[in-house]
Motif scaffolding. Structure first.
Motif, short mmCIF file in Angstrom:
data_model
loop_
_atom_site.label_atom_id
_atom_site.label_comp_id
_atom_site.label_asym_id
_atom_site.label_seq_id
_atom_site.Cartn_x
_atom_site.Cartn_y
_atom_site.Cartn_z
N LEU A 202 0.85 -1.20 0.00
CA LEU A 202 0.00 0.00 0.00
C LEU A 202 0.88 1.25 0.00
O LEU A 202 2.01 1.22 0.51
CB LEU A 202 -0.91 0.01 1.23
CG LEU A 202 -2.08 -0.98 1.21
CD1 LEU A 202 -2.80 -0.98 2.56
CD2 LEU A 202 -3.06 -0.64 0.09
N PRO A 203 0.38 2.37 -0.55
CA PRO A 203 1.20 3.59 -0.64
C PRO A 203 1.80 4.05 0.68
O PRO A 203 2.91 4.57 0.72
CB PRO A 203 0.22 4.62 -1.21
CG PRO A 203 -0.78 3.81 -1.97
CD PRO A 203 -0.94 2.53 -1.20
N HIS A 204 1.06 3.86 1.80
CA HIS A 204 1.60 4.35 3.08
C HIS A 204 2.37 3.27 3.83
O HIS A 204 2.82 3.51 4.96
CB HIS A 204 0.48 4.92 3.95
CG HIS A 204 -0.51 3.91 4.44
ND1 HIS A 204 -1.40 3.26 3.63
CD2 HIS A 204 -0.73 3.43 5.69
CE1 HIS A 204 -2.15 2.45 4.35
NE2 HIS A 204 -1.76 2.52 5.59
N SER A 205 2.53 2.07 3.23
CA SER A 205 3.39 0.99 3.76
C SER A 205 3.19 0.74 5.25
O SER A 205 4.10 0.96 6.07
CB SER A 205 4.86 1.32 3.51
OG SER A 205 5.12 1.50 2.14
N PRO A 206 2.01 0.26 5.65
CA PRO A 206 1.81 -0.03 7.07
C PRO A 206 2.72 -1.16 7.54
O PRO A 206 3.13 -2.02 6.74
CB PRO A 206 0.33 -0.46 7.13
CG PRO A 206 0.04 -0.97 5.76
CD PRO A 206 0.86 -0.13 4.82
N GLU A 207 3.02 -1.13 8.84
CA GLU A 207 3.81 -2.22 9.41
C GLU A 207 2.87 -3.41 9.68
O GLU A 207 1.80 -3.25 10.26
CB GLU A 207 4.49 -1.79 10.70
CG GLU A 207 5.37 -2.88 11.27
CD GLU A 207 6.43 -2.33 12.23
OE1 GLU A 207 7.26 -3.12 12.67
OE2 GLU A 207 6.41 -1.11 12.49
N GLN B 144 10.28 -7.51 6.23
CA GLN B 144 9.78 -6.39 7.05
C GLN B 144 8.68 -6.83 8.02
O GLN B 144 8.37 -6.13 8.98
CB GLN B 144 9.23 -5.27 6.16
CG GLN B 144 10.26 -4.51 5.36
CD GLN B 144 10.85 -5.31 4.21
OE1 GLN B 144 10.10 -6.00 3.50
NE2 GLN B 144 12.14 -5.26 4.03
N THR B 145 8.06 -7.97 7.76
CA THR B 145 6.94 -8.42 8.59
C THR B 145 7.43 -8.81 9.98
O THR B 145 8.44 -9.49 10.12
CB THR B 145 6.26 -9.65 7.95
OG1 THR B 145 5.98 -9.38 6.60
CG2 THR B 145 4.96 -9.96 8.68
N LYS B 146 6.68 -8.38 10.99
CA LYS B 146 7.00 -8.75 12.37
C LYS B 146 6.17 -9.96 12.77
O LYS B 146 4.93 -9.91 12.78
CB LYS B 146 6.70 -7.58 13.31
CG LYS B 146 6.92 -7.88 14.78
CD LYS B 146 8.35 -8.17 15.11
CE LYS B 146 8.56 -8.41 16.60
NZ LYS B 146 9.97 -8.78 16.91
N LEU B 147 6.85 -11.06 13.09
CA LEU B 147 6.17 -12.27 13.56
C LEU B 147 6.21 -12.29 15.08
O LEU B 147 7.27 -12.11 15.68
CB LEU B 147 6.85 -13.52 13.00
CG LEU B 147 6.69 -13.74 11.50
CD1 LEU B 147 7.67 -14.80 11.00
CD2 LEU B 147 5.26 -14.18 11.17
N VAL B 148 5.05 -12.52 15.70
CA VAL B 148 4.98 -12.56 17.17
C VAL B 148 4.37 -13.88 17.60
O VAL B 148 3.29 -14.26 17.16
CB VAL B 148 4.18 -11.37 17.74
CG1 VAL B 148 4.94 -10.07 17.54
CG2 VAL B 148 2.81 -11.26 17.09
#
Length: 217
Positions: free
Chosen positions: A167-172, A192-196
């Motif tokens: 997406l244009p605003h590149s959410p985390e 870049q993806t955060k795995l929890v």
């Protein structure tokens, strides 16, 4: 004395909302600390999941336990006045991927984000990708939390991550849920993806975020 998880599990299986609520309220550390309460509820529901996988309880039992836990969680959030306290905070939305029905974990994480000052939107179970993209884009969410609990649902995860991060605003993107605690899902995500894997890692991420905000100030 620590709360008895087996007895709390039995409350959930019997649909005894008042007993489950009183059992939480009997422990001052849980009354005062939402993180500890969420951990307790997670442990109880994890035990429910194991009993279901081992065919020791029925689907109806699992559904009754889920709705009872949901009642306790909602009542706790109201008791702690946790809902939507910061209208100026960053935005985070939370959902389960399409066909995923297990929403309690992502509901707890949404409430934990609110405690750290986020505005949140909780879409719960089974949100198709097209609606997820639409909501993330319209609302300008800086964080999107995705939950996945069933293994064969993981095949959809890559499209959610790829298209949301594009997406244009590149959410985390933060990916959690029972499957993330059992398997390495990195092949379905980007670097870049955060795995929890659990609530502790979510809280660590939030503490790190809080420190970075204070540093910027």
């Amino acid at each position: 004395m620590a709360i008895n998880i087996e007895m709390l599990t039995d409350d959930f299986l019997e649909g005894d909302q008042n007993q489950a609520w009183e059992r939480i309220m009997d422990h001052s550390e849980l009354v005062e600390n939402s993180y500890l309460t969420f951990e307790v509820l997670t442990k109880a529901m994890h035990r429910i999941g194991i009993l279901w996988e081992e065919n020791k309880i029925s689907v109806a039992d699992e559904h009754l336990a889920t709705t009872t836990c949901d009642y306790v969680l909602s009542r706790y959030a109201h008791f702690r006045k946790m809902a939507n306290r910061n209208s100026e905070g960053p935005k985070a939305l939370f959902l389960c991927i399409e066909q995923e029905q297990h929403y309690l974990g992502v509901k707890m994480i949404s409430l934990l984000f609110e405690e750290y000052g986020f505005q949140t939107k909780l879409f719960g179970a089974n949100l198709p990708l097209e609606y997820t993209l639409d909501q993330a884009k319209k609302w300008g969410a800086s964080v999107v939390g995705i939950s996945v609990s069933i293994r064969h649902h993981a095949e959809r995860l890559n499209r959610y991550v790829t298209e949301l991060e594009d997406l244009p605003h590149s959410p985390e993107i933060i990916v959690g849920g029972r499957l993330a605690s059992q398997y390495d899902l990195s092949s379905y995500c980007s670097e870049q993806t955060k795995l929890v894997a659990d609530l502790r890692q979510v809280r660590e991420w939030l503490e790190s975020w809080k420190d970075s905000v204070q540093y910027d100030l």
